[in-house]
Design an enzyme around this catalytic site. Structure first.
Site, mmCIF file in Angstrom:
data_model
loop_
_atom_site.group_PDB
_atom_site.id
_atom_site.type_symbol
_atom_site.label_atom_id
_atom_site.label_comp_id
_atom_site.label_asym_id
_atom_site.label_seq_id
_atom_site.Cartn_x
_atom_site.Cartn_y
_atom_site.Cartn_z
ATOM 1 N N HIS A 227 0.833 -1.201 0.000
ATOM 2 C CA HIS A 227 0.000 0.000 0.000
ATOM 3 C C HIS A 227 0.872 1.257 0.000
ATOM 4 C CE1 HIS A 227 -3.651 -2.209 0.372
ATOM 5 N NE2 HIS A 227 -4.369 -1.138 0.640
ATOM 6 N N HIS A 314 1.402 -2.732 9.338
ATOM 7 C CA HIS A 314 2.836 -2.991 9.084
ATOM 8 C C HIS A 314 3.770 -2.402 10.142
ATOM 9 C CE1 HIS A 314 2.935 -4.935 5.156
ATOM 10 N NE2 HIS A 314 1.863 -4.209 4.862
HETATM 11 C C1 LIG Z 1 8.856 -7.531 -19.107
HETATM 12 C C2 LIG Z 1 8.103 -6.356 -18.783
HETATM 13 C C3 LIG Z 1 6.604 -6.500 -18.689
HETATM 14 C C4 LIG Z 1 6.052 -5.553 -19.632
HETATM 15 C C5 LIG Z 1 4.698 -5.039 -19.338
HETATM 16 C C6 LIG Z 1 4.461 -3.820 -20.173
HETATM 17 C C7 LIG Z 1 3.315 -3.024 -19.683
HETATM 18 C C8 LIG Z 1 3.189 -1.781 -20.455
HETATM 19 C C9 LIG Z 1 2.002 -0.976 -20.054
HETATM 20 C C10 LIG Z 1 0.742 -1.749 -20.237
HETATM 21 C C11 LIG Z 1 -0.440 -1.024 -19.738
HETATM 22 C C12 LIG Z 1 -0.982 -1.655 -18.511
HETATM 23 C C13 LIG Z 1 -2.297 -1.014 -18.190
HETATM 24 C C14 LIG Z 1 -2.589 -1.185 -16.775
HETATM 25 C C15 LIG Z 1 -3.992 -0.804 -16.524
HETATM 26 C C16 LIG Z 1 -4.317 -1.206 -15.150
HETATM 27 O O1 LIG Z 1 -3.923 -0.541 -14.270
HETATM 28 S S1 LIG Z 1 -5.281 -2.597 -14.935
HETATM 29 C C17 LIG Z 1 -4.827 -3.302 -13.397
HETATM 30 C C18 LIG Z 1 -5.357 -2.590 -12.255
HETATM 31 N N1 LIG Z 1 -4.897 -3.222 -11.055
HETATM 32 C C19 LIG Z 1 -4.695 -2.531 -9.989
HETATM 33 O O2 LIG Z 1 -4.870 -1.341 -9.992
HETATM 34 C C20 LIG Z 1 -4.242 -3.292 -8.750
HETATM 35 C C21 LIG Z 1 -3.635 -2.371 -7.722
HETATM 36 N N2 LIG Z 1 -3.350 -3.105 -6.508
HETATM 37 C C22 LIG Z 1 -2.109 -3.453 -6.128
HETATM 38 O O3 LIG Z 1 -1.139 -3.166 -6.774
HETATM 39 C C23 LIG Z 1 -2.014 -4.257 -4.831
HETATM 40 O O4 LIG Z 1 -3.262 -4.745 -4.490
HETATM 41 C C24 LIG Z 1 -1.496 -3.378 -3.663
HETATM 42 C C25 LIG Z 1 -2.349 -2.129 -3.444
HETATM 43 C C26 LIG Z 1 -0.065 -2.985 -3.960
HETATM 44 C C27 LIG Z 1 -1.553 -4.121 -2.340
HETATM 45 O O5 LIG Z 1 -0.970 -5.324 -2.442
HETATM 46 P P1 LIG Z 1 -1.483 -6.479 -1.470
HETATM 47 O O6 LIG Z 1 -0.745 -7.684 -1.928
HETATM 48 O O7 LIG Z 1 -2.966 -6.543 -1.692
HETATM 49 O O8 LIG Z 1 -1.134 -6.122 -0.072
HETATM 50 N N1 A3P Z 2 -5.122 2.388 4.319
HETATM 51 C C1 A3P Z 2 -5.581 1.130 4.433
HETATM 52 N N2 A3P Z 2 -6.898 0.901 4.625
HETATM 53 C C2 A3P Z 2 -7.371 -0.362 4.760
HETATM 54 N N3 A3P Z 2 -6.598 -1.486 4.700
HETATM 55 C C3 A3P Z 2 -5.283 -1.304 4.508
HETATM 56 C C4 A3P Z 2 -4.708 -0.006 4.363
HETATM 57 N N4 A3P Z 2 -3.362 -0.149 4.204
HETATM 58 C C5 A3P Z 2 -3.119 -1.463 4.239
HETATM 59 N N5 A3P Z 2 -4.258 -2.170 4.415
HETATM 60 C C6 A3P Z 2 -4.409 -3.626 4.492
HETATM 61 O O1 A3P Z 2 -3.304 -4.142 5.228
HETATM 62 C C7 A3P Z 2 -2.781 -5.314 4.604
HETATM 63 C C8 A3P Z 2 -1.341 -5.079 4.253
HETATM 64 O O2 A3P Z 2 -1.287 -4.174 3.179
HETATM 65 P P1 A3P Z 2 -0.012 -3.894 2.285
HETATM 66 O O3 A3P Z 2 0.934 -5.035 2.439
HETATM 67 O O4 A3P Z 2 -0.518 -3.737 0.882
HETATM 68 O O5 A3P Z 2 0.551 -2.611 2.793
HETATM 69 C C9 A3P Z 2 -3.654 -5.575 3.399
HETATM 70 O O6 A3P Z 2 -4.616 -6.516 3.802
HETATM 71 P P2 A3P Z 2 -5.157 -7.666 2.822
HETATM 72 O O7 A3P Z 2 -3.950 -8.132 2.088
HETATM 73 O O8 A3P Z 2 -5.748 -8.669 3.743
HETATM 74 O O9 A3P Z 2 -6.146 -6.976 1.948
HETATM 75 C C10 A3P Z 2 -4.299 -4.242 3.110
HETATM 76 O O10 A3P Z 2 -5.576 -4.334 2.515
#
Ligand SMILES: CCCCCCCCCCCCCCCC(=O)SCCNC(=O)CCNC(=O)[C@H](O)C(C)(C)COP(=O)(O)O
Ligand code: A3P
Length: 351
Positions: A227, A314
């Site tokens: 996050h 965290h």
């Molecule tokens: C070899 C290299 C690879 C080449 C790839 C090329 C790509 C070029 C650009 C292509 C365009 C991509 C368009 C993307 C559009 C989107 O964004 S769709 C996907 C949307 N998904 C998200 O927004 C997910 C966001 N969430 C996270 O990243 C995670 O959940 C988190 C917030 C980081 C938290 O992680 P947890 O594991 O849940 O704790």
């Molecule tokens: N601002 C926020 N509000 C709610 N949940 C949060 C948060 N930041 C982190 N978390 C939750 O805390 C966990 C650890 O987040 P991260 O590793 O991405 O920082 C994740 O749980 P889940 O993985 O169970 O959804 C995420 O959803």
């Protein structure tokens, strides 16, 4: 006896301190090649983590229980969990508008005098920068020749996925859940590195996404905050892409016009009814003419969520690592080239 020097006035002491502070800022700006305003933005994120830690330490537990530390809260589920999709959508709208406004200088963009070739070239450069920051996001949170970087760090520091139940394992591997013990399930699970710890409970060195899908819980190891990474990476990207293109004078004028239209006397309720259509039209026009407002609203939401992550989730080090990876990608794409192409630091604030 040495003459006693007159006491310094408060003002001269303050001035001296401010001069010293500004000297440090100028020095830091020269070393990092960041403008003072950009430096301030970088510092705000560190200060937010510090503030979150302070709230966490100072506020008694019962006071810090609220809607925002619920992982299922709407901002987390709808926005942060789809954070890159929102980032893409809003910067896409902003760039489309910005491309078009080259021919409409009364709107709040400063790109009004570019030739069609220059406009296309700017758009191509933007596409390259977007691709680079997207690849950085993919590498850190989604995929990096196998597990993403954040999961690799977690697994290499001894982290594992625990509390996987037999039922979840069956669901995940697609085996018949009615069989209490299924060899097919176990075979696939062992291939995936799953081992039994007690009856019907398993653990494994699985990445966070698969672990969550199996209903397990990540434990042990160093688990960088995804996050913090996403919120900082996205905010910096959006700010670096929009600040220098925003005509602040025009935006201020448009905002005043918007306020007047919103609160003008003929907008007061007639027969107790608000003219909803008019409001929608006024707000819609303002947002369409100033899409940067929606981009900054998203940055505002990200800042709030970052503070909540800082307070509730965290360890301090895990958040710092998420922050540093967020900084690193943006630094590589936007600042590193300045060391090669533009060694002189521009110290102007955005118009
Ligand atoms: C070899 C290299 C690879 C080449 C790839 C090329 C790509 C070029 C650009 C292509 C365009 C991509 C368009 C993307 C559009 C989107 O964004 S769709 C996907 C949307 N998904 C998200 O927004 C997910 C966001 N969430 C996270 O990243 C995670 O959940 C988190 C917030 C980081 C938290 O992680 P947890 O594991 O849940 O704790
Ligand atoms: N601002 C926020 N509000 C709610 N949940 C949060 C948060 N930041 C982190 N978390 C939750 O805390 C966990 C650890 O987040 P991260 O590793 O991405 O920082 C994740 O749980 P889940 O993985 O169970 O959804 C995420 O959803």
């Amino acid at each position: 006896m040495a003459p006693i020097s007159p006491p310094k006035s408060n003002e001269s002491v303050y001035n001296k301190h401010i001069t010293t502070l500004l000297g440090w800022v100028t020095h830091a700006s020269r070393i990092t090649r960041l403008t003072e305003f950009e430096l301030l933005i970088f510092v705000v994120f560190v200060m937010t983590l510090v503030l979150g830690k302070l709230i966490n330490v100072v506020a008694p537990q019962e006071e810090i229980q609220n809607y925002f530390n619920n992982k299922r809260n709407i901002f987390n589920v709808v926005f942060a969990k789809n954070g890159w999709a929102w980032t893409t959508l809003l910067i896409g709208i902003f760039q489309t508008f910005n491309y078009r406004t080259s021919a409409a200088p009364n709107l709040s963009s400063i790109r009004s005098n570019l030739s069609p070739q220059q406009r296309s070239s700017e758009l191509v450069k933007f596409a390259v920068r977007y691709t680079l920051v997207t690849v950085w996001w993919i590498f850190f949170t989604q995929w990096f020749f196998g597990y993403p970087i954040m999961d690799k760090i977690f697994l290499h520091t001894g982290g594992k996925c625990v509390n996987i139940t037999q039922k979840k394992l069956s669901d995940f591997t697609g085996a018949n859940p009615n069989h209490s013990f299924d060899f097919q399930v176990m075979e696939r699970a062992i291939d995936a590195g799953v081992k039994a710890v007690e009856e019907e409970i398993f653990e494994s060195a699985l990445g966070s996404v698969v672990c969550r899908r199996m209903g397990g819980k990540m434990t042990g190891g160093h688990d960088p905050s995804g996050h913090v990474f996403l919120l900082v990476h996205s905010s910096l990207f959006l700010l670096f892409e929009t600040l220098h293109l925003t005509n602040f004078d025009q935006l201020a004028r448009n905002s005043r016009k918007f306020k007047n239209a919103l609160f003008s006397s003929d907008e007061t309720p007639k027969d107790g009814k608000w003219d909803v259509q008019k409001y929608v039209s006024v707000i819609g026009t303002f947002m369409a003419e100033n899409p940067v407002v929606a981009v900054w609203a998203l940055c505002g939401l990200w800042w709030w969520m970052l503070l909540m992550t800082a307070v509730y989730f965290h360890s301090w080090l895990e958040k710092l690592v998420g922050l540093l990876w967020g900084y690193l990608g943006i630094f590589g794409v936007y600042v590193l080239p300045r060391f090669y192409h533009n060694p002189a630091v521009t110290r102007a604030k955005p118009n």
